[in-house]
Write a protein that holds these residues in place. Structure first.
Motif, mmCIF file in Angstrom:
data_model
loop_
_atom_site.group_PDB
_atom_site.id
_atom_site.type_symbol
_atom_site.label_atom_id
_atom_site.label_comp_id
_atom_site.label_asym_id
_atom_site.label_seq_id
_atom_site.Cartn_x
_atom_site.Cartn_y
_atom_site.Cartn_z
ATOM 1 N N GLY A 9 0.753 -1.056 -0.168
ATOM 2 C CA GLY A 9 -0.381 -0.078 -0.146
ATOM 3 C C GLY A 9 0.815 0.877 -0.095
ATOM 4 O O GLY A 9 0.212 2.455 -0.678
ATOM 5 N N ASN A 13 4.051 1.245 -1.599
ATOM 6 C CA ASN A 13 4.780 1.303 -2.314
ATOM 7 C C ASN A 13 4.363 1.916 -4.166
ATOM 8 O O ASN A 13 3.501 1.282 -5.176
ATOM 9 C CB ASN A 13 5.183 -0.406 -3.402
ATOM 10 N N PRO A 14 4.474 3.097 -3.948
ATOM 11 C CA PRO A 14 4.007 4.179 -5.594
ATOM 12 C C PRO A 14 4.208 3.034 -6.248
ATOM 13 O O PRO A 14 3.697 3.163 -7.116
ATOM 14 C CB PRO A 14 5.065 4.963 -5.253
ATOM 15 N N PRO A 23 -1.926 1.672 -8.240
ATOM 16 C CA PRO A 23 -3.235 1.024 -7.644
ATOM 17 C C PRO A 23 -4.737 0.016 -8.045
ATOM 18 O O PRO A 23 -4.762 -1.320 -6.656
ATOM 19 C CB PRO A 23 -4.206 2.429 -7.667
ATOM 20 N N ALA A 44 -11.076 10.959 4.403
ATOM 21 C CA ALA A 44 -9.830 11.580 4.173
ATOM 22 C C ALA A 44 -9.127 10.954 5.037
ATOM 23 O O ALA A 44 -7.312 10.479 5.014
ATOM 24 C CB ALA A 44 -10.084 12.448 3.915
ATOM 25 N N GLU A 45 -9.462 11.202 6.157
ATOM 26 C CA GLU A 45 -8.935 10.446 7.686
ATOM 27 C C GLU A 45 -8.303 9.277 6.837
ATOM 28 O O GLU A 45 -7.131 8.995 7.387
ATOM 29 C CB GLU A 45 -9.376 10.331 8.808
ATOM 30 N N SER A 71 -7.578 6.996 4.729
ATOM 31 C CA SER A 71 -6.784 7.273 3.462
ATOM 32 C C SER A 71 -5.467 7.650 4.264
ATOM 33 O O SER A 71 -4.162 6.958 4.271
ATOM 34 C CB SER A 71 -7.309 8.717 2.307
ATOM 35 N N ALA A 72 -5.074 9.466 4.550
ATOM 36 C CA ALA A 72 -4.135 9.344 5.546
ATOM 37 C C ALA A 72 -3.199 8.654 6.622
ATOM 38 O O ALA A 72 -1.876 8.666 6.668
ATOM 39 C CB ALA A 72 -4.172 10.623 6.039
ATOM 40 N N HIS A 73 -4.115 8.046 7.091
ATOM 41 C CA HIS A 73 -3.405 7.549 8.473
ATOM 42 C C HIS A 73 -3.288 6.119 8.366
ATOM 43 O O HIS A 73 -2.306 5.806 8.580
ATOM 44 C CB HIS A 73 -4.622 7.770 9.326
ATOM 45 N N GLY A 125 -2.112 5.535 4.982
ATOM 46 C CA GLY A 125 -1.361 5.161 3.791
ATOM 47 C C GLY A 125 -1.551 5.097 2.493
ATOM 48 O O GLY A 125 -0.608 4.022 1.547
ATOM 49 N N ILE A 126 -2.476 5.143 2.957
ATOM 50 C CA ILE A 126 -3.441 4.512 1.556
ATOM 51 C C ILE A 126 -3.869 4.988 0.438
ATOM 52 O O ILE A 126 -5.204 6.462 0.906
ATOM 53 C CB ILE A 126 -4.452 3.168 1.384
ATOM 54 N N SER A 127 -3.805 5.963 -1.079
ATOM 55 C CA SER A 127 -4.582 6.424 -1.226
ATOM 56 C C SER A 127 -5.712 6.468 -0.941
ATOM 57 O O SER A 127 -6.283 5.466 -1.356
ATOM 58 C CB SER A 127 -3.521 6.370 -2.696
ATOM 59 N N LEU A 128 -5.550 8.215 -1.867
ATOM 60 C CA LEU A 128 -7.568 8.504 -1.844
ATOM 61 C C LEU A 128 -8.214 6.972 -2.908
ATOM 62 O O LEU A 128 -9.525 6.960 -2.395
ATOM 63 C CB LEU A 128 -7.770 10.072 -1.935
ATOM 64 N N GLY A 129 -7.832 7.228 -4.077
ATOM 65 C CA GLY A 129 -8.171 6.206 -4.662
ATOM 66 C C GLY A 129 -8.816 5.144 -4.577
ATOM 67 O O GLY A 129 -10.014 4.696 -4.658
ATOM 68 N N VAL A 130 -7.936 4.615 -3.899
ATOM 69 C CA VAL A 130 -7.994 2.888 -3.428
ATOM 70 C C VAL A 130 -8.588 3.070 -2.690
ATOM 71 O O VAL A 130 -9.613 2.058 -2.243
ATOM 72 C CB VAL A 130 -6.642 2.760 -3.105
#
Ligand code: GTP
Ligand code: MG
Lengths: 116, 196
Positions: free
Chosen positions: A4, A6-7, A11, A63-64, A66-68, A70-75
């Motif tokens: 999750g 790893n860029p 996705p 949003a929280e 996703s941020a906490h 470490g998973i992008s918003l779309g996924v």
């Protein structure tokens, strides 16, 4: 490091190829869990599990989460929708249909007025 | 596998509302959000890796995006069943497409301006005037504690419609920020039908 974070992992792979969500999940849409099932959690993929674990803390926005986690918003949106469809989580629709509902606006205004 | 769906405890149907905080580079968006937020500024590192996706979730094109974006949001618990989220918009032009995503479902927008660099907030004013259905007001951030230009001059310089409220705010001050947010939502009340 998990996939999750790893860029270089597309996705697409994390979501089993799905690219669209059925519902519009706003960045501020709340997600909650009525209870936590450790056995069910153990069977989730690492990303879904992180989201599921995090929701135990209480209702939180997309949003929280996703941020906490470490998973992008779309996924995050796709995975949360899956977790909701399997009844691990609930997506809170809220009590009002529109962000402009005057009953909602009045409540927020009253709440903010007490902040001072 | 079926997940046991009997609810141990009924989930309280908590409602969330959102206000967007827009404006140019360095006008005080993060400061304003932090002044009322109960959560610390979110570490945006992980979020940043693939935030570009939100524009077009998970498409092949976006999967190639390694764009970074700094984003801040805050949360205010107004009642046990009511949360207010504040989202700052990323200022750089290349992130404008993301504004649509952030603004969707917002109850109002606050465009912050700094009178020392008014032009920095032109794009934000343009966006809410032309490209968004979210009602907005403009707030002058009083960096040095007092207004250096009259509000009328600011209104002229921004070519702001007279129906758009223009207020002042001290972004560092919780009470002042709350007051500006109240002005923002009061404007939404005035400009939307009772049962929107
Ligand atoms: N004196 C004073 N300083 C302020 C005020 N608001 C913000 N600042 C300072 O101005 C600088 C920019 O504020 P930020 O809140 O980071 O602005 P921003 O709009 O989030 O900036 P970007 O995200 O980079 O576009 C910071 O150093 C703040 O501490 C204010 O009302 N008075
Ligand atoms: Mg900022």
């Amino acid at each position: 490091m998990s996939v999750g974070q790893n860029p270089w992992v597309r996705p697409y792979v994390l979501t089993g190829g799905r690219t669209k969500t059925k519902h519009q999940l706003y960045v501020h849409t709340l997600v909650s869990a009525a209870h936590f099932d450790a056995r069910a959690a153990a069977q989730l993929t690492p990303e879904s599990r992180r989201l599921y674990d995090r929701v135990r803390l209480g209702p939180q926005s997309v949003a929280e989460l996703s941020a906490h986690c470490g998973i992008s918003l779309g996924v995050t949106r796709v995975l949360l929708e899956d977790l909701a469809s399997t009844e691990h989580l609930q997506i809170n629709d809220g009590a009002y249909d529109s962000p402009f509902d005057h009953r909602l606006l009045k409540r927020v205004i009253d709440g903010l007025s007490e902040l001072g | 596998m079926a997940f046991p769906s009997s609810a141990d405890r009924p989930a309280l149907n908590v409602t969330s509302a959102k206000i967007v905080v827009a404006g140019g580079f360095g006008v005080g968006k993060s400061t304003l959000v932090a002044s009322v937020s109960e959560i610390p500024p979110v570490n945006t590192e992980a979020w940043m890796t693939q935030a570009g996706e939100s524009v077009d979730p998970l498409s092949d094109a976006s999967a190639k995006t390694t764009t970074t974006v700094a984003m801040d949001f805050g949360r205010v618990t107004l009642a046990p069943d009511l949360l207010l989220y504040l989202f700052g918009t990323p200022g750089q032009p290349r992130f404008w497409p993301m504004w649509d995503d952030l603004c969707r479902g917002a109850s109002g927008a606050l465009v912050l301006v700094d009178t020392r660099q008014l032009d920095a907030s032109f794009p934000a004013v343009n966006y809410f005037e032309n490209d968004s259905d979210v009602p907005f007001i403009v707030a002058v951030n009083l960096f040095d504690g007092k207004l250096t230009h009259s509000l009328e001059k600011v209104r002229d310089a921004l070519c702001l419609d007279e129906r758009t409220p223009l207020v002042t705010v001290d972004a560092r001050d919780r009470r002042s920020t709350a007051k500006a947010l109240v002005a923002c939502l009061s404007h939404t009340m005035k400009t939307t039908p009772t049962r929107a």
